[in-house]
Scaffold this motif. Structure first.
Motif, short mmCIF file in Angstrom:
data_model
loop_
_atom_site.label_atom_id
_atom_site.label_comp_id
_atom_site.label_asym_id
_atom_site.label_seq_id
_atom_site.Cartn_x
_atom_site.Cartn_y
_atom_site.Cartn_z
N ALA A 1 72.27 -22.04 106.68
CA ALA A 1 72.18 -20.94 107.65
C ALA A 1 72.71 -19.64 107.05
O ALA A 1 72.11 -18.57 107.24
CB ALA A 1 72.97 -21.31 108.91
N LEU A 2 73.82 -19.73 106.33
CA LEU A 2 74.39 -18.53 105.71
C LEU A 2 73.49 -18.00 104.61
O LEU A 2 73.27 -16.79 104.49
CB LEU A 2 75.78 -18.84 105.15
N GLU A 3 72.94 -18.91 103.80
CA GLU A 3 72.06 -18.49 102.72
C GLU A 3 70.81 -17.80 103.26
O GLU A 3 70.43 -16.72 102.76
CB GLU A 3 71.65 -19.71 101.89
N TYR B 1 57.10 -18.17 122.38
CA TYR B 1 58.17 -17.54 123.17
C TYR B 1 58.01 -16.02 123.20
O TYR B 1 57.73 -15.39 122.18
CB TYR B 1 59.53 -17.88 122.57
N VAL B 2 58.22 -15.45 124.38
CA VAL B 2 58.26 -13.99 124.52
C VAL B 2 59.69 -13.57 124.21
O VAL B 2 60.63 -13.96 124.90
CB VAL B 2 57.86 -13.56 125.94
N ALA B 3 59.86 -12.78 123.14
CA ALA B 3 61.21 -12.54 122.60
C ALA B 3 61.50 -11.06 122.44
O ALA B 3 60.64 -10.28 122.02
CB ALA B 3 61.35 -13.23 121.26
N GLY B 4 62.74 -10.69 122.73
CA GLY B 4 63.22 -9.32 122.55
C GLY B 4 63.65 -9.05 121.13
O GLY B 4 63.65 -9.94 120.26
N HIS B 5 64.07 -7.81 120.87
CA HIS B 5 64.31 -7.37 119.49
C HIS B 5 65.50 -8.04 118.82
O HIS B 5 65.54 -8.15 117.59
CB HIS B 5 64.50 -5.85 119.46
N LYS B 6 66.50 -8.51 119.60
CA LYS B 6 67.67 -9.12 118.96
C LYS B 6 67.29 -10.35 118.14
O LYS B 6 67.85 -10.62 117.09
CB LYS B 6 68.69 -9.52 120.03
N VAL B 7 66.33 -11.09 118.65
CA VAL B 7 65.91 -12.33 117.98
C VAL B 7 65.34 -12.04 116.60
O VAL B 7 65.43 -12.88 115.70
CB VAL B 7 64.85 -13.04 118.84
N THR B 8 64.77 -10.87 116.42
CA THR B 8 64.12 -10.54 115.16
C THR B 8 64.91 -9.54 114.32
O THR B 8 64.42 -9.10 113.28
CB THR B 8 62.72 -9.97 115.43
N THR B 9 66.13 -9.20 114.75
CA THR B 9 66.93 -8.24 113.99
C THR B 9 68.32 -8.76 113.62
O THR B 9 68.93 -8.27 112.68
CB THR B 9 67.09 -6.92 114.77
N ASP B 10 68.83 -9.73 114.34
CA ASP B 10 70.15 -10.28 114.03
C ASP B 10 70.07 -11.15 112.78
O ASP B 10 69.20 -12.01 112.66
CB ASP B 10 70.66 -11.11 115.21
N ALA B 11 70.97 -10.93 111.83
CA ALA B 11 70.90 -11.59 110.53
C ALA B 11 70.89 -13.12 110.63
O ALA B 11 70.12 -13.78 109.94
CB ALA B 11 72.06 -11.13 109.65
N TYR C 1 67.28 -13.41 104.24
CA TYR C 1 66.21 -12.88 105.07
C TYR C 1 66.69 -12.00 106.24
O TYR C 1 65.88 -11.37 106.90
CB TYR C 1 65.39 -14.04 105.65
N GLY C 2 68.00 -12.00 106.47
CA GLY C 2 68.52 -11.26 107.62
C GLY C 2 69.01 -9.87 107.33
O GLY C 2 69.36 -9.12 108.25
N MET C 3 69.05 -9.51 106.05
CA MET C 3 69.56 -8.18 105.70
C MET C 3 69.07 -7.78 104.32
O MET C 3 68.53 -8.61 103.57
CB MET C 3 71.09 -8.17 105.74
N ALA D 1 70.13 -14.89 113.34
CA ALA D 1 69.05 -15.35 114.21
C ALA D 1 67.70 -15.37 113.50
O ALA D 1 66.84 -16.20 113.81
CB ALA D 1 68.97 -14.46 115.44
N ILE D 2 67.50 -14.45 112.56
CA ILE D 2 66.20 -14.31 111.92
C ILE D 2 65.66 -15.61 111.32
O ILE D 2 64.49 -15.96 111.56
CB ILE D 2 66.25 -13.18 110.86
N PRO D 3 66.44 -16.37 110.54
CA PRO D 3 65.88 -17.61 109.98
C PRO D 3 65.41 -18.59 111.04
O PRO D 3 64.39 -19.27 110.85
CB PRO D 3 67.05 -18.19 109.18
N PHE D 4 66.13 -18.67 112.16
CA PHE D 4 65.71 -19.57 113.24
C PHE D 4 64.43 -19.05 113.89
O PHE D 4 63.55 -19.82 114.26
CB PHE D 4 66.82 -19.70 114.28
N SER D 5 64.32 -17.72 114.02
CA SER D 5 63.13 -17.12 114.61
C SER D 5 61.91 -17.29 113.71
O SER D 5 60.78 -17.36 114.20
CB SER D 5 63.37 -15.63 114.88
#
Length: 404
Positions: free
Chosen positions: A120-122, A220-230, A127-129, A232-236
């Motif tokens: 998750a950290l890797e 899923y209908v998803a807001g911006h946090k799901v696609t911008t949080d470092a 991919y999150g930043m 969260a991104i790999p799970f999204s």
């Protein structure tokens, strides 16, 4: 057509006002198998004590994993110093949850725990930043090859779910929904929303009820946090998404308002295209965000469905010219990753992970009640069904726990 598009923009803005299955800061800590909340107004000393208590109760092998992961992360040149504290807490929370699961007989070892957290950290750092931060389009299809991010995300949260005490209901209704999808019709699940791990909760619940493929295909209908949080991104990346910007997020930066509004229009057009094609299954939280714990009663009441949002999805179903069916879905997942007691706008904050039972219930298809002057009846019926099933889940989980 323009009126339809404007109304759709408004509905989706309301829908994502708190962002569907978005990650969020926390207000609690775990002690053994018992959840103990820490007030958001508690002092630093109280928080430190809660953290020390949780860590001190880890089995030696899991404590060694926690210490190793924190040390490795803290000494890495690729980790921003500002992230060390929240990431250390995330490590502690997840390792504690796995330790509790291990104590309860779940097949999760310290070595497996280290691999899951390390992964998750890797992925978050990769991919999150930075320059390689993954960019989501208006619609995103789950990435299953060459690496399966969907399976990885499910496997990450699965051990934190106490399956011995979990409850899943509504197999017959899911079977009917599957038959409708296979016939080229559309299905929309109107759900309450409780934690950032809700997509994984749904997938595992569907697997347990014999509908694993539907769990993987669901969009899923998803807001911006799901696609911008470092984190969260790999799970999204492992989820089928329709990405939108909330009204609050759109108005936060005047310079990008036009671009975000344009993206929302593109998302809506894509959504309608998918419904026109038929055989589309959508998950949406019409309340616009997660349910919040009542600080006084300590209970978690359901956030009410927004009528305009439900109306718009019904309108989209009608515009698609394909039969579109709506099913209420009640979810009990709050304690898995407890959100804050109040709505937070930022991303990147600390979060909790707990070893707890979960519950999902799919109710009977909502009947097409209410005409133009009384269309609120449809939303009311859907909300009532979710509320009734939610209470039934809570009771069943409590009774099942009492039997063990």
């Amino acid at each position: 057509m323009m009126l339809f598009q404007k109304n759709l923009v408004l509905a989706l803005a309301i829908l994502s006002s708190a962002n569907a299955f978005a990650p969020a800061p926390f207000a609690g800590s775990a002690t053994g198998n018992t959840v103990r909340f820490v007030s958001t107004e508690s002092t630093a000393t109280d928080e430190e004590k809660a953290t020390e208590t949780a860590v001190s109760e880890l089995q030696p092998e899991f404590e060694a994993v926690r210490a190793m992961l924190v040390s490795k992360m803290s000494s890495s040149e690729s980790v921003n110093p500002a992230l060390i504290e929240p990431l250390s807490y995330f490590i502690k929370e997840y390792v504690t949850a796995m330790d509790n699961a291990n104590k309860d007989g779940v097949d999760i070892s310290p070595e497996d725990t280290a691999k899951k957290v390390g992964g998750a950290l890797e992925f978050g750092l990769k991919y999150g930043m930075g320059e390689k931060k993954y960019k989501f389009g208006v619609a995103h299809d789950a990435m299953r090859e060459p690496f399966d991010y969907y399976a990885w995300g499910c496997d990450f949260f699965r051990p934190a779910m106490n399956m011995k005490q979990s409850i899943f209901m509504g197999e017959d209704n899911l079977k009917k929904a599957m038959e409708q999808l296979e016939a080229g019709e559309n299905v929309v699940f109107l759900a309450n929303h409780q934690s950032e791990a809700d997509p994984q909760v749904v997938s595992i619940a569907f697997e347990e009820m014999g509908f694993a493929q539907l769990g993987a295909d669901l969009r899923y209908v998803a807001g911006h946090k799901v696609t911008t949080d470092a984190l969260a991104i790999p799970f999204s990346m492992g989820r089928n998404l329709l990405c939108i910007h909330s009204k609050k997020h759109i108005n936060a930066d005047p310079e990008t308002k036009g671009e975000k509004s344009k993206q929302n229009m593109m998302t809506m057009s894509t959504m309608l295209d998918k419904l026109k094609a038929g055989g589309t299954a959508l998950w949406v939280a019409p309340s616009g965000g997660r349910d919040r714990r009542d600080a006084e009663t300590k209970k978690v009441p359901l956030a009410k469905f927004d009528q305009k949002t439900v109306d718009m999805f019904r309108l989209m179903g009608s515009k698609s010219k394909k039969p579109t069916h709506f099913y209420p879905m009640a979810m009990v997942s709050y304690e898995l990753c407890p959100p804050p007691d109040t709505v937070e706008a930022g991303v990147g904050e600390q979060r909790n992970v707990r070893y707890v039972p979960i519950g999902v219930s799919v109710g009977k298809e909502v009947e097409n009640a209410g005409g133009k002057e009384s269309r609120h009846l449809f939303t009311d019926h859907a909300m009532e069904a979710v509320e009734e099933d939610y209470q039934a889940l809570l009771k069943a989980i409590e009774e099942k726990a009492g039997e063990q």
